[in-house]
Design a protein around this motif. Sequence first.
Motif, PDB file in Angstrom:
ATOM      1  N   GLU A  80       0.836  -1.243   0.183  1.00  0.00           N
ATOM      2  CA  GLU A  80      -0.049  -0.034   0.014  1.00  0.00           C
ATOM      3  C   GLU A  80       0.897   1.106   0.001  1.00  0.00           C
ATOM      4  O   GLU A  80       0.373   2.411  -0.035  1.00  0.00           O
ATOM      5  CB  GLU A  80      -0.945  -0.027   1.165  1.00  0.00           C
ATOM      6  N   LEU A  81       2.132   1.248  -0.030  1.00  0.00           N
ATOM      7  CA  LEU A  81       2.888   2.377   0.300  1.00  0.00           C
ATOM      8  C   LEU A  81       3.519   2.581  -1.234  1.00  0.00           C
ATOM      9  O   LEU A  81       4.172   3.699  -1.246  1.00  0.00           O
ATOM     10  CB  LEU A  81       4.208   2.316   1.017  1.00  0.00           C
ATOM     11  N   ASP A  82       3.314   1.768  -2.036  1.00  0.00           N
ATOM     12  CA  ASP A  82       3.662   1.824  -3.588  1.00  0.00           C
ATOM     13  C   ASP A  82       3.072   3.299  -4.075  1.00  0.00           C
ATOM     14  O   ASP A  82       1.903   3.593  -3.723  1.00  0.00           O
ATOM     15  CB  ASP A  82       3.260   0.575  -4.520  1.00  0.00           C
ATOM     16  N   GLY A  83       3.752   3.764  -4.984  1.00  0.00           N
ATOM     17  CA  GLY A  83       3.239   5.115  -5.916  1.00  0.00           C
ATOM     18  C   GLY A  83       3.493   4.955  -7.381  1.00  0.00           C
ATOM     19  O   GLY A  83       3.948   3.804  -7.790  1.00  0.00           O
ATOM     20  N   GLY A  84       3.246   5.789  -7.783  1.00  0.00           N
ATOM     21  CA  GLY A  84       3.366   5.797  -9.288  1.00  0.00           C
ATOM     22  C   GLY A  84       2.286   5.169 -10.087  1.00  0.00           C
ATOM     23  O   GLY A  84       1.213   5.072  -9.394  1.00  0.00           O
ATOM     24  N   ALA A  85       2.401   5.102 -11.413  1.00  0.00           N
ATOM     25  CA  ALA A  85       1.426   4.597 -12.051  1.00  0.00           C
ATOM     26  C   ALA A  85       1.217   3.035 -12.150  1.00  0.00           C
ATOM     27  O   ALA A  85       2.246   2.306 -11.699  1.00  0.00           O
ATOM     28  CB  ALA A  85       1.503   4.963 -13.869  1.00  0.00           C
ATOM     29  N   LEU A  86       0.203   2.750 -12.428  1.00  0.00           N
ATOM     30  CA  LEU A  86      -0.146   0.915 -12.480  1.00  0.00           C
ATOM     31  C   LEU A  86       0.046   0.460 -13.775  1.00  0.00           C
ATOM     32  O   LEU A  86      -0.320   1.146 -14.747  1.00  0.00           O
ATOM     33  CB  LEU A  86      -1.338   0.756 -12.003  1.00  0.00           C
ATOM     34  N   PRO A  87       0.181  -0.795 -14.169  1.00  0.00           N
ATOM     35  CA  PRO A  87       0.340  -1.453 -15.465  1.00  0.00           C
ATOM     36  C   PRO A  87      -1.208  -1.150 -15.997  1.00  0.00           C
ATOM     37  O   PRO A  87      -2.142  -1.074 -15.266  1.00  0.00           O
ATOM     38  CB  PRO A  87       0.498  -2.705 -15.197  1.00  0.00           C
ATOM     39  N   PRO A  88      -1.334  -1.478 -17.245  1.00  0.00           N
ATOM     40  CA  PRO A  88      -2.629  -1.690 -17.918  1.00  0.00           C
ATOM     41  C   PRO A  88      -3.585  -2.485 -17.187  1.00  0.00           C
ATOM     42  O   PRO A  88      -3.063  -3.643 -16.649  1.00  0.00           O
ATOM     43  CB  PRO A  88      -2.512  -1.873 -19.260  1.00  0.00           C
ATOM     44  N   LEU A 116     -10.844   0.332  -6.803  1.00  0.00           N
ATOM     45  CA  LEU A 116     -10.827  -0.215  -7.948  1.00  0.00           C
ATOM     46  C   LEU A 116     -10.324   0.725  -9.110  1.00  0.00           C
ATOM     47  O   LEU A 116     -11.052   1.699  -9.269  1.00  0.00           O
ATOM     48  CB  LEU A 116     -12.149  -0.933  -8.434  1.00  0.00           C
ATOM     49  N   VAL A 117      -9.209   0.533  -9.537  1.00  0.00           N
ATOM     50  CA  VAL A 117      -8.575   1.345 -10.371  1.00  0.00           C
ATOM     51  C   VAL A 117      -8.640   0.326 -11.923  1.00  0.00           C
ATOM     52  O   VAL A 117      -8.109  -0.476 -12.159  1.00  0.00           O
ATOM     53  CB  VAL A 117      -7.112   1.674 -10.188  1.00  0.00           C
ATOM     54  N   ARG A 118      -9.069   1.421 -12.910  1.00  0.00           N
ATOM     55  CA  ARG A 118      -9.182   0.765 -14.144  1.00  0.00           C
ATOM     56  C   ARG A 118      -8.337   1.772 -15.058  1.00  0.00           C
ATOM     57  O   ARG A 118      -8.544   2.948 -15.163  1.00  0.00           O
ATOM     58  CB  ARG A 118     -10.523   0.779 -14.619  1.00  0.00           C
ATOM     59  N   GLU A 119      -7.341   1.237 -15.712  1.00  0.00           N
ATOM     60  CA  GLU A 119      -6.413   2.021 -16.544  1.00  0.00           C
ATOM     61  C   GLU A 119      -6.126   3.418 -15.931  1.00  0.00           C
ATOM     62  O   GLU A 119      -6.031   4.427 -16.339  1.00  0.00           O
ATOM     63  CB  GLU A 119      -7.238   2.350 -17.858  1.00  0.00           C
ATOM     64  N   ASN A 120      -5.656   3.147 -14.586  1.00  0.00           N
ATOM     65  CA  ASN A 120      -5.048   4.313 -13.736  1.00  0.00           C
ATOM     66  C   ASN A 120      -5.999   5.135 -13.242  1.00  0.00           C
ATOM     67  O   ASN A 120      -5.763   6.357 -12.912  1.00  0.00           O
ATOM     68  CB  ASN A 120      -3.745   4.986 -14.695  1.00  0.00           C
ATOM     69  N   LEU A 226      -4.167   8.177  -1.556  1.00  0.00           N
ATOM     70  CA  LEU A 226      -4.464   9.386  -2.339  1.00  0.00           C
ATOM     71  C   LEU A 226      -5.848   8.828  -3.197  1.00  0.00           C
ATOM     72  O   LEU A 226      -6.852   9.887  -3.380  1.00  0.00           O
ATOM     73  CB  LEU A 226      -3.721   9.996  -2.913  1.00  0.00           C
ATOM     74  N   LEU A 227      -5.915   7.726  -3.961  1.00  0.00           N
ATOM     75  CA  LEU A 227      -6.848   7.550  -4.806  1.00  0.00           C
ATOM     76  C   LEU A 227      -8.168   7.381  -4.010  1.00  0.00           C
ATOM     77  O   LEU A 227      -9.123   7.969  -4.802  1.00  0.00           O
ATOM     78  CB  LEU A 227      -6.347   6.096  -5.621  1.00  0.00           C
ATOM     79  N   PRO A 250      -1.744   9.454 -10.571  1.00  0.00           N
ATOM     80  CA  PRO A 250      -0.986   8.700  -9.598  1.00  0.00           C
ATOM     81  C   PRO A 250       0.685   8.900  -9.721  1.00  0.00           C
ATOM     82  O   PRO A 250       1.383   8.741  -8.979  1.00  0.00           O
ATOM     83  CB  PRO A 250      -1.197   7.258  -9.890  1.00  0.00           C
ATOM     84  N   ARG A 251       1.260   9.500 -10.900  1.00  0.00           N
ATOM     85  CA  ARG A 251       2.589   9.713 -11.113  1.00  0.00           C
ATOM     86  C   ARG A 251       2.993  11.188 -10.407  1.00  0.00           C
ATOM     87  O   ARG A 251       4.237  11.631 -10.292  1.00  0.00           O
ATOM     88  CB  ARG A 251       2.981   9.910 -12.545  1.00  0.00           C
ATOM     89  N   SER A 252       1.862  11.988 -10.148  1.00  0.00           N
ATOM     90  CA  SER A 252       2.076  13.460  -9.620  1.00  0.00           C
ATOM     91  C   SER A 252       3.040  13.316  -8.296  1.00  0.00           C
ATOM     92  O   SER A 252       2.824  12.482  -7.426  1.00  0.00           O
ATOM     93  CB  SER A 252       0.811  14.123  -9.613  1.00  0.00           C
ATOM     94  N   GLY A 253       3.713  14.423  -8.028  1.00  0.00           N
ATOM     95  CA  GLY A 253       4.655  14.631  -6.903  1.00  0.00           C
ATOM     96  C   GLY A 253       3.869  15.155  -5.742  1.00  0.00           C
ATOM     97  O   GLY A 253       4.388  15.489  -4.752  1.00  0.00           O
ATOM     98  N   SER A 254       2.865  15.522  -5.928  1.00  0.00           N
ATOM     99  CA  SER A 254       2.000  16.411  -4.952  1.00  0.00           C
ATOM    100  C   SER A 254       0.413  16.267  -5.361  1.00  0.00           C
ATOM    101  O   SER A 254       0.054  15.955  -6.631  1.00  0.00           O
ATOM    102  CB  SER A 254       2.242  18.050  -5.030  1.00  0.00           C
ATOM    103  N   LEU A 255      -0.284  16.760  -4.445  1.00  0.00           N
ATOM    104  CA  LEU A 255      -1.868  16.700  -4.673  1.00  0.00           C
ATOM    105  C   LEU A 255      -2.668  17.871  -3.922  1.00  0.00           C
ATOM    106  O   LEU A 255      -2.023  18.163  -2.804  1.00  0.00           O
ATOM    107  CB  LEU A 255      -2.483  15.361  -4.082  1.00  0.00           C
ATOM    108  N   VAL A 256      -3.418  18.493  -4.605  1.00  0.00           N
ATOM    109  CA  VAL A 256      -4.300  19.394  -3.751  1.00  0.00           C
ATOM    110  C   VAL A 256      -5.725  19.027  -4.068  1.00  0.00           C
ATOM    111  O   VAL A 256      -6.151  18.575  -5.188  1.00  0.00           O
ATOM    112  CB  VAL A 256      -4.200  20.881  -4.406  1.00  0.00           C
ATOM    113  N   ALA A 257      -6.489  18.946  -2.900  1.00  0.00           N
ATOM    114  CA  ALA A 257      -8.077  18.737  -3.115  1.00  0.00           C
ATOM    115  C   ALA A 257      -8.664  19.849  -2.511  1.00  0.00           C
ATOM    116  O   ALA A 257      -8.327  19.999  -1.181  1.00  0.00           O
ATOM    117  CB  ALA A 257      -8.168  17.202  -2.598  1.00  0.00           C
ATOM    118  N   ALA A 258      -9.633  20.578  -3.116  1.00  0.00           N
ATOM    119  CA  ALA A 258     -10.303  21.682  -2.428  1.00  0.00           C
ATOM    120  C   ALA A 258     -11.616  21.906  -3.158  1.00  0.00           C
ATOM    121  O   ALA A 258     -11.874  21.509  -3.890  1.00  0.00           O
ATOM    122  CB  ALA A 258      -9.107  22.932  -2.626  1.00  0.00           C
ATOM    123  N   ALA A 259     -12.214  22.704  -2.259  1.00  0.00           N
ATOM    124  CA  ALA A 259     -13.458  23.084  -2.916  1.00  0.00           C
ATOM    125  C   ALA A 259     -13.204  24.082  -3.843  1.00  0.00           C
ATOM    126  O   ALA A 259     -12.507  25.019  -3.764  1.00  0.00           O
ATOM    127  CB  ALA A 259     -14.335  23.800  -1.360  1.00  0.00           C
TER     128      ALA A 259
END
Length: 272
Positions: A80-88, A116-120, A226-227, A250-259
Amino acid sequence: MSETPQTTEPALSDAELLSRTATAVRAAGAALRERFGEVVRHRTRDELMRALAANDDTVLDLLRPRLTSLRPGVGWVEDELDGGALPPGEWWVVDPAEGNVNHLHALPEWAVTATLVRENQPVLTVVHLPLTGETCTALSGAGAHLDGRPLCVSRTTDLGLSIVATSQARPDEHEDVVRRIGSSITAMLLDALVVRTSVPATLHLLNVAAGRIDAFWQFAGARADLLPGALLVTEAGGRISDAGGGPWTPRSGSLVAAAPGVHAAVVATLSR
């Protein structure tokens, strides 16, 4: 990562799968709640890691076979600590004890999540809080809900009147990330009403989706952190980006989630 055998049985619709995933996550969460109460003492890093793994295993022993039976052929993210994109393809991204360290310290901020993640792209997610019994769900294109009630982000338009939050992604972050977190908190203390700093990220994101707080940001991070919250916030009408205001993946180095009303101001503060 590993993959389960293929099957020829008809697949559930995403809506049906979400409902059954929620049932499975709640059952696994009940088992983790049974382990909650006293502070779990540890004198070494190895003892801590074994205690964390015991909680994870308690949930996964119940949850993995149930999710596998619901959606045979879907890949499974082992760490669960993995990051980055998933395979197809399709993948289960599960955090068996989101906020595990809080659980061990008898703090209430922890949850069980399955996405559940589908095509990232996150398609559906369940975030269950065993101590309160609350279950948050989101289905792509169908909204986010708390125990069946629609979630909606806040309508605030003034960062100076906003409660915002951040979280560290890992205990052993690179020094550059740690310093960036520190400077961002300082900047936000100057611009926002209240700044909250705690783990886990998912619960902050849930609160953004529910309109309880107005924004969340994090540098670095794992997919399982984050997902789920990214989908909850998006389906509740919030805005998701990286810290520079660009598209988040999922490849991004940061996330902002806001109103929506404060998203631009949050990005501006983080960009100083």
